[in-house]
Design a protein around this motif. Structure first.
Motif, PDB file in Angstrom:
ATOM      1  N   ALA A 258       8.111  37.242 -15.342  1.00 40.46           N
ATOM      2  CA  ALA A 258       8.525  37.970 -16.546  1.00 40.46           C
ATOM      3  C   ALA A 258       9.049  37.044 -17.626  1.00 40.46           C
ATOM      4  O   ALA A 258       9.075  37.411 -18.811  1.00 40.46           O
ATOM      5  CB  ALA A 258       9.575  39.018 -16.185  1.00 40.46           C
ATOM      6  N   LEU A 259       9.455  35.833 -17.264  1.00 45.14           N
ATOM      7  CA  LEU A 259       9.978  34.887 -18.252  1.00 45.14           C
ATOM      8  C   LEU A 259       8.885  34.038 -18.889  1.00 45.14           C
ATOM      9  O   LEU A 259       9.113  33.403 -19.929  1.00 45.14           O
ATOM     10  CB  LEU A 259      11.014  33.960 -17.608  1.00 45.14           C
ATOM     11  N   GLU A 260       7.706  34.016 -18.284  1.00 45.38           N
ATOM     12  CA  GLU A 260       6.653  33.116 -18.761  1.00 45.38           C
ATOM     13  C   GLU A 260       6.276  33.349 -20.224  1.00 45.38           C
ATOM     14  O   GLU A 260       6.143  32.388 -20.987  1.00 45.38           O
ATOM     15  CB  GLU A 260       5.421  33.216 -17.860  1.00 45.38           C
ATOM     16  N   PRO A 261       6.083  34.601 -20.677  1.00 39.86           N
ATOM     17  CA  PRO A 261       5.731  34.782 -22.086  1.00 39.86           C
ATOM     18  C   PRO A 261       6.822  34.317 -23.053  1.00 39.86           C
ATOM     19  O   PRO A 261       6.538  33.997 -24.202  1.00 39.86           O
ATOM     20  CB  PRO A 261       5.519  36.302 -22.196  1.00 39.86           C
ATOM     21  N   VAL A 262       8.054  34.286 -22.576  1.00 36.94           N
ATOM     22  CA  VAL A 262       9.182  33.927 -23.437  1.00 36.94           C
ATOM     23  C   VAL A 262       9.348  32.408 -23.535  1.00 36.94           C
ATOM     24  O   VAL A 262       9.695  31.878 -24.594  1.00 36.94           O
ATOM     25  CB  VAL A 262      10.484  34.571 -22.908  1.00 36.94           C
ATOM     26  N   ILE A 263       9.092  31.690 -22.441  1.00 35.77           N
ATOM     27  CA  ILE A 263       9.357  30.256 -22.418  1.00 35.77           C
ATOM     28  C   ILE A 263       8.114  29.400 -22.667  1.00 35.77           C
ATOM     29  O   ILE A 263       8.233  28.197 -22.934  1.00 35.77           O
ATOM     30  CB  ILE A 263       9.988  29.828 -21.078  1.00 35.77           C
ATOM     31  N   GLY A 264       6.928  30.008 -22.589  1.00 35.39           N
ATOM     32  CA  GLY A 264       5.688  29.241 -22.576  1.00 35.39           C
ATOM     33  C   GLY A 264       5.530  28.260 -23.722  1.00 35.39           C
ATOM     34  O   GLY A 264       5.097  27.116 -23.536  1.00 35.39           O
ATOM     35  N   ASN A 265       5.877  28.659 -24.937  1.00 36.10           N
ATOM     36  CA  ASN A 265       5.634  27.814 -26.107  1.00 36.10           C
ATOM     37  C   ASN A 265       6.569  26.616 -26.214  1.00 36.10           C
ATOM     38  O   ASN A 265       6.351  25.726 -27.038  1.00 36.10           O
ATOM     39  CB  ASN A 265       5.716  28.646 -27.388  1.00 36.10           C
ATOM     40  N   TYR A 266       7.596  26.591 -25.372  1.00 40.63           N
ATOM     41  CA  TYR A 266       8.523  25.455 -25.411  1.00 40.63           C
ATOM     42  C   TYR A 266       8.032  24.289 -24.545  1.00 40.63           C
ATOM     43  O   TYR A 266       8.498  23.161 -24.709  1.00 40.63           O
ATOM     44  CB  TYR A 266       9.918  25.887 -24.972  1.00 40.63           C
ATOM     45  N   GLU A 267       7.131  24.569 -23.611  1.00 47.00           N
ATOM     46  CA  GLU A 267       6.509  23.535 -22.780  1.00 47.00           C
ATOM     47  C   GLU A 267       7.546  22.603 -22.147  1.00 47.00           C
ATOM     48  O   GLU A 267       7.525  21.381 -22.302  1.00 47.00           O
ATOM     49  CB  GLU A 267       5.487  22.743 -23.603  1.00 47.00           C
ATOM     50  N   PHE A 268       8.458  23.188 -21.378  1.00 44.70           N
ATOM     51  CA  PHE A 268       9.541  22.427 -20.759  1.00 44.70           C
ATOM     52  C   PHE A 268       9.040  21.222 -19.959  1.00 44.70           C
ATOM     53  O   PHE A 268       9.686  20.172 -19.936  1.00 44.70           O
ATOM     54  CB  PHE A 268      10.352  23.313 -19.815  1.00 44.70           C
ATOM     55  N   ALA A 269       7.912  21.375 -19.261  1.00 45.50           N
ATOM     56  CA  ALA A 269       7.443  20.308 -18.373  1.00 45.50           C
ATOM     57  C   ALA A 269       7.094  19.044 -19.131  1.00 45.50           C
ATOM     58  O   ALA A 269       7.143  17.945 -18.567  1.00 45.50           O
ATOM     59  CB  ALA A 269       6.239  20.790 -17.571  1.00 45.50           C
ATOM     60  N   LYS A 270       6.730  19.153 -20.409  1.00 46.38           N
ATOM     61  CA  LYS A 270       6.341  17.984 -21.196  1.00 46.38           C
ATOM     62  C   LYS A 270       7.540  17.235 -21.777  1.00 46.38           C
ATOM     63  O   LYS A 270       7.400  16.115 -22.264  1.00 46.38           O
ATOM     64  CB  LYS A 270       5.423  18.403 -22.340  1.00 46.38           C
ATOM     65  N   LEU A 271       8.696  17.851 -21.746  1.00 46.17           N
ATOM     66  CA  LEU A 271       9.855  17.277 -22.418  1.00 46.17           C
ATOM     67  C   LEU A 271      10.485  16.160 -21.580  1.00 46.17           C
ATOM     68  O   LEU A 271      10.337  16.127 -20.361  1.00 46.17           O
ATOM     69  CB  LEU A 271      10.881  18.367 -22.707  1.00 46.17           C
ATOM     70  N   ARG A 272      11.192  15.291 -22.265  1.00 45.40           N
ATOM     71  CA  ARG A 272      11.875  14.182 -21.606  1.00 45.40           C
ATOM     72  C   ARG A 272      13.261  14.010 -22.224  1.00 45.40           C
ATOM     73  O   ARG A 272      13.515  14.456 -23.345  1.00 45.40           O
ATOM     74  CB  ARG A 272      11.090  12.876 -21.754  1.00 45.40           C
ATOM     75  N   GLY A 273      14.136  13.338 -21.501  1.00 45.18           N
ATOM     76  CA  GLY A 273      15.482  13.164 -22.029  1.00 45.18           C
ATOM     77  C   GLY A 273      16.206  12.000 -21.407  1.00 45.18           C
ATOM     78  O   GLY A 273      15.792  11.473 -20.369  1.00 45.18           O
ATOM     79  N   PRO A 274      17.317  11.579 -22.011  1.00 45.90           N
ATOM     80  CA  PRO A 274      18.154  10.516 -21.438  1.00 45.90           C
ATOM     81  C   PRO A 274      18.787  10.986 -20.128  1.00 45.90           C
ATOM     82  O   PRO A 274      18.759  12.177 -19.787  1.00 45.90           O
ATOM     83  CB  PRO A 274      19.227  10.295 -22.514  1.00 45.90           C
ATOM     84  N   ALA A 275      19.340  10.049 -19.404  1.00 45.51           N
ATOM     85  CA  ALA A 275      20.041  10.394 -18.168  1.00 45.51           C
ATOM     86  C   ALA A 275      21.157  11.390 -18.474  1.00 45.51           C
ATOM     87  O   ALA A 275      21.890  11.231 -19.461  1.00 45.51           O
ATOM     88  CB  ALA A 275      20.620   9.145 -17.523  1.00 45.51           C
ATOM     89  N   PRO A 276      21.307  12.429 -17.672  1.00 46.82           N
ATOM     90  CA  PRO A 276      22.347  13.426 -17.938  1.00 46.82           C
ATOM     91  C   PRO A 276      23.735  12.924 -17.580  1.00 46.82           C
ATOM     92  O   PRO A 276      23.896  11.928 -16.870  1.00 46.82           O
ATOM     93  CB  PRO A 276      21.939  14.586 -17.022  1.00 46.82           C
ATOM     94  N   ALA A 277      24.736  13.629 -18.076  1.00 47.57           N
ATOM     95  CA  ALA A 277      26.132  13.340 -17.732  1.00 47.57           C
ATOM     96  C   ALA A 277      26.538  14.165 -16.509  1.00 47.57           C
ATOM     97  O   ALA A 277      26.052  15.290 -16.316  1.00 47.57           O
ATOM     98  CB  ALA A 277      27.036  13.674 -18.910  1.00 47.57           C
ATOM     99  N   GLN A 278      27.415  13.619 -15.698  1.00 46.67           N
ATOM    100  CA  GLN A 278      27.916  14.294 -14.500  1.00 46.67           C
ATOM    101  C   GLN A 278      29.404  14.571 -14.665  1.00 46.67           C
ATOM    102  O   GLN A 278      30.161  13.684 -15.057  1.00 46.67           O
ATOM    103  CB  GLN A 278      27.685  13.421 -13.261  1.00 46.67           C
ATOM    104  N   HIS A 279      29.798  15.801 -14.368  1.00 51.21           N
ATOM    105  CA  HIS A 279      31.196  16.199 -14.529  1.00 51.21           C
ATOM    106  C   HIS A 279      31.652  16.988 -13.293  1.00 51.21           C
ATOM    107  O   HIS A 279      30.833  17.500 -12.522  1.00 51.21           O
ATOM    108  CB  HIS A 279      31.372  17.103 -15.751  1.00 51.21           C
TER     109      HIS A 279
END
Length: 401
Positions: A170-191
């Motif tokens: 049910a979430l696929e039509p809402v998130i599809g255009n953001y293409e999360f799998a293609k995104l990249r980022g710096p190392a996250p912070a741990q708290h």
């Protein structure tokens, strides 16, 4: 005196009424250690738990460690390129076989040098040849189920757990255009924070406070433009939308996106923010040029770990001005986060008071109602499984509904 009684669990019904009739969960759900232990079995030992991102493992032998509900884990890429999830507890004397992250040919327990392959098999146990009936095939690291969802790695302690992706259709039509799998980022912070994981999760979900607590920082994404689309029963997550007063709103002094906007977004999507919630471990704040992810690890009734990171289009990170733009975003967001963290700590203190209420909800808190529904269904299921055949039929039917 125990809080785990029929009366207590019956009282949860008032938290899943319609939003405008419902009341908040009992404070003990956030403060009681016995309830936290119950919750570990009701939720964390059976639900899909986010541990990180696929790109953290690029080649065979890459690994990182994490934990969920006090269980130390190691996530690794094996020699065939498959992602494996294992307990990092040596099956000899319970020493942890891995810390941090890195690349290795095998996991060698530093204590007595029991050695495990990248898939968890025990391949060497020094000086064990005289031990009676020792079969090293029986002493591999316990393994967990693994599933990938749009670049996020999920694990499950329950070998019989249903797959995650079909329950998020049910979430696929809402998130599809953001293409999360293609995104990249710096190392996250741990708290690590001294409040219940649900306090954190609820704050991430809550649009009601945005124009109030964050007044002057959040005005162009007003609480009045929040909406809470329903999802089908059985969906493993939910989401809310929040309109913005201008296109491609973002959290920085310009109030607009500084990085390349995700190219597939529609005009409608460019005029709103998206908040995706996959309890009990992952919450996403989805802007149009950056996705902020929060991975929660419940460690006690009043303690949780938080992995906080951000994702961008790869070309955004290749821009020589990336770090400067990121600093603008991060400095602005830090003011919002500081306000949230201060409130979360004081909420946890308030929940421990004898005057802590079971409060009422605004329509702008419908995401909390959705969260309650997700929680209570699982609380009831676990409670009735413990009571077994002695549970009244009406109660069992209600718990399954």
């Amino acid at each position: 005196m125990t809080v785990l009684t029929d009366t207590f669990f019956d009282s949860l019904a008032s938290s899943i009424s319609g939003t405008l009739e419902a009341e908040t969960l009992p404070p003990a759900c956030y403060t009681d250690e016995e309830f936290y232990r119950f919750e570990k079995e009701a939720l964390f030992h059976h639900e899909w738990l986010c541990v990180g991102r696929v790109e953290w493992l690029e080649k065979a032998g890459d690994y990182f460690t994490c934990s969920h509900a006090n269980e130390p884990l190691v996530i690794a890429m094996d020699r065939e390129g498959a992602i494996r999830a294992m307990s990092s507890v040596c099956q000899h004397r319970a020493m942890l076989v891995a810390e941090g992250q890195g690349n290795t040919r095998a996991f060698v327990c530093p204590y007595h040098h029991w050695t495990y392959d990248l898939d968890g098999r025990l391949v060497n146990a020094p000086a064990m040849s005289k031990t009676c009936n020792f079969d090293r095939k029986k002493y591999g690291l316990p393994t967990l189920k693994v599933e990938l969802w749009h670049g996020f790695i999920f694990v499950n302690f329950d070998a019989e757990a249903e797959p995650l992706a079909p329950r998020l259709a049910a979430l696929e039509p809402v998130i599809g255009n953001y293409e999360f799998a293609k995104l990249r980022g710096p190392a996250p912070a741990q708290h690590e924070f001294a409040w219940n994981w649900k306090v954190q999760f609820e704050n991430n979900n809550d649009g009601y406070h945005a124009n109030r607590l964050h007044r002057g920082l959040h005005d162009y994404i007003p609480s009045s433009l929040a909406s809470f689309p329903p999802v089908p029963p059985g969906t493993a997550g939910y989401y809310r939308l929040n309109g913005s007063l201008h296109a491609n709103a973002s959290f920085n002094p310009t109030e607009k996106a500084l990085f390349p906007v995700f190219p597939k977004l529609t005009e409608e999507e460019q005029h709103r923010l998206l908040f995706v919630n996959l309890p009990p471990s992952l919450s996403l704040v989805v802007l149009n040029d950056v996705v902020i992810y929060l991975i929660m690890d419940a460690r006690g009734a009043a303690l949780h770990g938080l992995t906080f990171g951000s994702l961008y289009l790869p070309e955004a990170m290749e821009d020589p001005g990336f770090e400067g733009k990121r600093a603008l975003n991060d400095d602005y967001t830090a003011h919002i986060v500081a306000q949230d963290l201060h409130v979360d700590l004081l909420v946890q203190q308030g929940l421990g008071s004898k005057f802590a209420p079971r409060g009422r909800y605004s329509w702008q808190e419908d995401a909390q109602h959705q969260f309650n529904q997700w929680l209570v269904e699982r609380y009831w299921r676990e409670w009735h499984s413990r009571r077994g055949p002695s549970a009244p039929v009406t109660e069992i039917k209600r718990a399954a509904s």
